[in-house]
Design a protein around this motif. Sequence first.
Motif, short mmCIF file in Angstrom:
data_model
loop_
_atom_site.label_atom_id
_atom_site.label_comp_id
_atom_site.label_asym_id
_atom_site.label_seq_id
_atom_site.Cartn_x
_atom_site.Cartn_y
_atom_site.Cartn_z
N GLU A 103 56.69 51.71 55.84
CA GLU A 103 56.27 50.44 56.44
C GLU A 103 54.93 50.03 55.86
N PRO A 104 54.76 48.73 55.56
CA PRO A 104 53.45 48.29 55.06
C PRO A 104 52.38 48.48 56.13
N LYS A 105 51.13 48.67 55.68
CA LYS A 105 50.00 48.84 56.61
C LYS A 105 49.96 47.70 57.62
N ILE A 106 50.14 46.48 57.11
CA ILE A 106 50.14 45.30 57.98
C ILE A 106 51.45 44.56 57.78
N ASN A 107 52.27 44.49 58.85
CA ASN A 107 53.55 43.80 58.71
C ASN A 107 53.38 42.30 58.91
N ALA A 108 54.46 41.54 58.76
CA ALA A 108 54.40 40.07 58.81
C ALA A 108 53.86 39.55 60.14
N GLU A 109 54.31 40.13 61.25
CA GLU A 109 53.84 39.67 62.56
C GLU A 109 52.33 39.91 62.72
N GLU A 110 51.89 41.08 62.26
CA GLU A 110 50.48 41.41 62.36
C GLU A 110 49.63 40.51 61.45
N ALA A 111 50.12 40.25 60.25
CA ALA A 111 49.39 39.37 59.34
C ALA A 111 49.25 37.97 59.95
N GLU A 112 50.30 37.50 60.56
CA GLU A 112 50.27 36.18 61.21
C GLU A 112 49.30 36.19 62.39
N ALA A 113 49.32 37.25 63.18
CA ALA A 113 48.40 37.36 64.32
C ALA A 113 46.95 37.40 63.84
N TYR A 114 46.71 38.09 62.73
CA TYR A 114 45.35 38.17 62.20
C TYR A 114 44.88 36.79 61.71
N LYS A 115 45.75 36.08 61.00
CA LYS A 115 45.40 34.72 60.54
C LYS A 115 45.06 33.82 61.74
N LYS A 116 45.85 33.96 62.79
CA LYS A 116 45.63 33.17 64.00
C LYS A 116 44.27 33.54 64.62
N LEU A 117 43.97 34.84 64.65
CA LEU A 117 42.69 35.31 65.19
C LEU A 117 41.53 34.71 64.40
#
Length: 159
Positions: A103-117
């Motif tokens: 699994e990648p360190k940061i998955n798609a949902e997490e990357a999206e949540a980070y961008k939103k943050l």
Amino acid sequence: MQPPPPPSITPHQMNLLRVVTSMAWADGELAQEEVDLMLDRLSGLFAKESTQKEALSQELRDYLMQNIPPEESIAKLVSQEEKELVLQLGYEVIAASARTPDEPKINAEEAEAYKKLVKLLNLPEEAVKRVEKQGKAGENSDTSLVDKLTEKMEKFMGG
């Protein structure tokens, strides 16, 4: 379903906890081991006596199990220092969540949540880059995520 009452911590501590927890939930999962470790460290940070720590641990458990969106808590952050702390903790939470070697360190949902943050925090671009650089530098550390979170929150709160 009625949400549990808020934990007996300060509104400031609660706000930091809410934002970081929302990042931990970014992919829709929160591992029990992570919860147990976070509860142990955070209840020890927020409470000094063992009876207080035990009671607070249960209060925090009920709270951590809720998947609450970050917008409401982020709106309550006042200083740039607070916002940078939240961004740093959020970055570390999602960077530490890979559950399998494939699994990648940061998955798609997490990357999206980070961008939103990042967008919600509305920090200057240079502050975001600095925080991300610090986060990437800490990825290879032997220190556990929960230890890092506890240490940073302790420093921020003047402990």
